[in-house]
Design an enzyme around this catalytic site. Sequence first.
Site, PDB file in Angstrom:
ATOM      1  N   LYS A   1      14.923  22.735 -10.927  1.00 34.56           N
ATOM      2  CA  LYS A   1      14.244  21.561 -11.210  1.00 34.56           C
ATOM      3  C   LYS A   1      15.096  20.543 -11.843  1.00 34.56           C
ATOM      4  CE  LYS A   1      10.434  20.208 -10.772  1.00 34.56           C
ATOM      5  NZ  LYS A   1       8.985  20.490 -11.113  1.00 34.56           N
TER       6      LYS A   1
ATOM      7  N   GLU B   1       9.056   9.133 -17.175  1.00 30.23           N
ATOM      8  CA  GLU B   1       7.833   9.524 -17.057  1.00 30.23           C
ATOM      9  C   GLU B   1       7.461   9.026 -18.648  1.00 30.23           C
ATOM     10  OE1 GLU B   1       7.532  13.248 -14.159  1.00 30.23           O
ATOM     11  OE2 GLU B   1       7.632  13.563 -16.224  1.00 30.23           O
TER      12      GLU B   1
ATOM     13  N   SER C   1      13.624  22.500 -16.087  1.00 33.61           N
ATOM     14  CA  SER C   1      12.427  23.239 -16.102  1.00 33.61           C
ATOM     15  C   SER C   1      12.747  24.404 -16.974  1.00 33.61           C
ATOM     16  CB  SER C   1      11.774  23.458 -14.886  1.00 33.61           C
ATOM     17  OG  SER C   1      10.967  24.661 -14.973  1.00 33.61           O
TER      18      SER C   1
ATOM     19  N   HIS D   1       0.921  -1.188  -0.006  1.00 36.07           N
ATOM     20  CA  HIS D   1       0.070   0.081   0.066  1.00 36.07           C
ATOM     21  C   HIS D   1       0.773   1.251  -0.028  1.00 36.07           C
ATOM     22  CE1 HIS D   1      -3.307  -2.684   1.272  1.00 36.07           C
ATOM     23  NE2 HIS D   1      -2.273  -3.220   1.883  1.00 36.07           N
TER      24      HIS D   1
END
Length: 466
Positions: free
Chosen positions: A282, A289, A276, A155
């Site tokens: 960043k 992704e 970024s 979980h």
Amino acid sequence: MKLWDGRFTKPTDSMTDHFNSSLSFDYRMYQQDIAGSIAHVKMLGKQGIITPQESEQIQQGLEKLLLDIKMGKVSLAQKSEDIHMLLETLLTERIGDVGKKLHTGRSRNDQVAVDMRLYLKDEILEIKQLILDLLQTIYDMAKQHKDTFMPGYTHLQRAQPISFAHHLLAYFEMFKRDYKRFEFAREMADSMPLGSGALATTTYPLDRNYTAQLLGFKEVCQNSLDGVSDRDFCLDFLYACANMAMHLSRFSEELIIFNSHEFKFIELDDAYSTGSSIMPQKKNPDIAELVRGKSGRVYGNLVALLTTLKGLPLAYNKDMQEDKEAVFDSLDTVKMALPIFTKMLSTITVNKDQMYDAAAGGFTNATDAADYLVKKGVAFRDAHHIIGKLVLICTNSGYTLETLPLSEYQKISEIFDNDIYDAIAIKTCVLDRNVLGGPAPEAVSTHLKLACEMLATERGISPVEN
Ligand code: ARG
């Protein structure tokens, strides 16, 4: 002028030509198309269906055509219905009327079926190599991290301590099964449809076994209707791609989470991260992704082809031309995603201390504390309750089970003694889980040995362990 326009009284609409044409995507099967034609024409010659000279002339014409395409002397970016029509037209332009005999005893329906099968058989071999590279990387990393302790999760909550090697080897098993799924898909493609003709074979005395042997097929499709209308092998391939894309996506998701500032278990290498345009601080996990995101199109291709095929009466229908873009897209996606994922994984930095602290600070040894009591004669349910109480005390007072003073333990149960601290040390918790398939370094070593043997067998080399 079309190769089939004898019964037509006027030309097709230009929109028809455009809509109907598959050349813009099936051109990539030109080598398989030519290989299929050469085998077919050899067989025609052997059977006396055309003369040996004609067979020889056509074969030479096809070989020369193949060479010229490969050398860039012939462009496939032409107007034609598909790669089959284009190559036949080009051949006949080059060798004259004898080229028109190539299509004797053959239809584009069995021709396209053989091309797709040959094409997938070749491509699957490449994909298998890419999976082996990934498996090798996972294996090499796991070997380094038998003693890198971390929390195992359920979980997404810290559950029990494991090692990073144990975690990695779970993915070894998943990708090993993917490898087998691709092998299965290749087996399903390994039947030779040529000779099925348009649907009902032909009246010429073809030797289908001979053609199959020339093309390296294991067997011949046993029913001509099935031979031209079976696209199950494409579905098997698309399913293998989809399942693997799912595994890549899950692994990517974990790398993204582990790479976050909240976890800091790993750091992705700069070479596989991006910045970024607005936020200077960043460093984003774009590659992970994208690998995760690409699972969407790979699933889509499987569902698309399943849907296309579901209502088709036997035998060939033009709907089947839709198999190609689905197969090619999944193929291209998987062939792009696999190697970059492998590189990204092999270059991560592992933050062992952070992993350890997460395991130690997250009550991952609570089960072991309960087992400690069980070993001293307490029933498991009671032990579970006692440790639960202690966890609550720790949570309220900022202790962990390892730092909680013995006096606090003894307030809840007198059975606790100084040996509790050894029993719940993270290292002990992992070492004690020495069941086959478990996280203990010894159990992991057993798994690593099998993994090493599998890699060596598949690569055809002898296993080298260290
Ligand atoms: N381009 C077609 C395909 O990909 C080739 C087969 C065409 N056959 C036919 N009867 N129109 O399926």
